[in-house]
Design an enzyme around this catalytic site. Sequence first.
Site, PDB file in Angstrom:
ATOM      1  N   THR A  12      -1.671  62.759  17.314  1.00  0.00           N
ATOM      2  CA  THR A  12      -1.809  62.284  18.690  1.00  0.00           C
ATOM      3  C   THR A  12      -2.368  63.405  19.559  1.00  0.00           C
ATOM      4  OG1 THR A  12       0.397  62.905  19.539  1.00  0.00           O
ATOM      5  CG2 THR A  12       0.242  60.836  18.301  1.00  0.00           C
ATOM      6  N   ALA A  14      -5.552  64.196  19.731  1.00  0.00           N
ATOM      7  CA  ALA A  14      -6.387  64.918  18.752  1.00  0.00           C
ATOM      8  C   ALA A  14      -7.727  65.388  19.297  1.00  0.00           C
ATOM      9  CB  ALA A  14      -6.635  64.007  17.540  1.00  0.00           C
ATOM     10  N   ASN A  15      -8.019  65.101  20.567  1.00  0.00           N
ATOM     11  CA  ASN A  15      -9.364  65.390  21.079  1.00  0.00           C
ATOM     12  C   ASN A  15      -9.539  66.812  21.613  1.00  0.00           C
ATOM     13  OD1 ASN A  15      -7.812  63.598  23.247  1.00  0.00           O
ATOM     14  ND2 ASN A  15      -8.968  65.163  24.343  1.00  0.00           N
ATOM     15  N   SER A  16      -8.443  67.585  21.712  1.00  0.00           N
ATOM     16  CA  SER A  16      -8.603  68.950  22.228  1.00  0.00           C
ATOM     17  C   SER A  16      -7.432  69.821  21.789  1.00  0.00           C
ATOM     18  CB  SER A  16      -8.684  68.948  23.764  1.00  0.00           C
ATOM     19  OG  SER A  16      -7.456  68.522  24.329  1.00  0.00           O
ATOM     20  N   GLY A  17      -7.560  71.121  22.033  1.00  0.00           N
ATOM     21  CA  GLY A  17      -6.469  72.058  21.825  1.00  0.00           C
ATOM     22  C   GLY A  17      -5.854  72.002  20.447  1.00  0.00           C
ATOM     23  N   TYR A 164       9.475  68.553  32.748  1.00  0.00           N
ATOM     24  CA  TYR A 164       8.883  68.966  31.460  1.00  0.00           C
ATOM     25  C   TYR A 164       9.972  69.394  30.480  1.00  0.00           C
ATOM     26  CZ  TYR A 164       5.669  71.097  28.130  1.00  0.00           C
ATOM     27  OH  TYR A 164       4.965  71.403  26.983  1.00  0.00           O
TER      28      TYR A 164
END
Length: 279
Positions: A12, A14-17, A164
């Site tokens: 999840t 998965a598009n960065s970092g 957080y």
Amino acid sequence: MSLLEKKTAIVTGANSGMGMATTKALLKEGARVIMLCRSEKRGQEAYKTLLQYGKDRLFLVLCDLGDYDSIKAFAKEIKEKFGHLDILVNNAGFISLDRQETKEGLERQFGINHIGHFLLTTELLDIMPEGSRIVNVASGAHKAGKIHFEDINLHRGFNVIKAYSQSKLANVLFTRELARRLTDKGITVNCCHPGAVATNMGVNRDTGFGKTVMRILKPFFLTPEQGARTAIFLATDPSVKDISGEYFYKCRIAGSSKRSKDLELAKRLYELSEQLVKG
């Protein structure tokens, strides 16, 4: 034969970092990897970058972890298209200085970081065979956390640390209780603290707020690849195949807060989570 050949994984965020670094590592080990991303634009950009590591084994499926219907539709698509799941890395994270809500009215950090992943995981359990692994990316911030059962959505006295840290404590407690419930199924569940990692989490993608701060602090942070190491270790390494319900840092079992070890608290949170996802 590659370590993860014929294994199917979901990452999840998965598009960065760290999510992108984890996806890359799993592809390199031979896994078939499904990228769960909310943004089609950012998802497609990352997908194109990662294709070189496993052209026929990489898939992008969109999902908003702040929307129950989107999560259920994602799970249904995975079951129909792939049939089984061996590795689930719950990596996506959300942080915000101001109080926001998910579609269902949950405080957004708790709603995405915990409840979204709770629903996703429980929806997918029936296609996870014995030997499967679930990895929850938590944080050392859990040590400052408390589960505010009397005001779970933080309508009173909201601040970013309170929100957080609650969501990250929830990640650890969920790990403990889910591991207990899955003992007889042979599915392991572990969580990890990645360390202080330079990612785009906390940067407002619309206004760019936070970018300057991140640029100044970046030399003092781990890279996403370094931060992802423990999650990758938990997802792949043979040495942890029989370990479950633990909190890891730097690829080793680490100390966590007293609250995070309270099994009654973990059970209570799990039951509340079940009620919340039932609507």
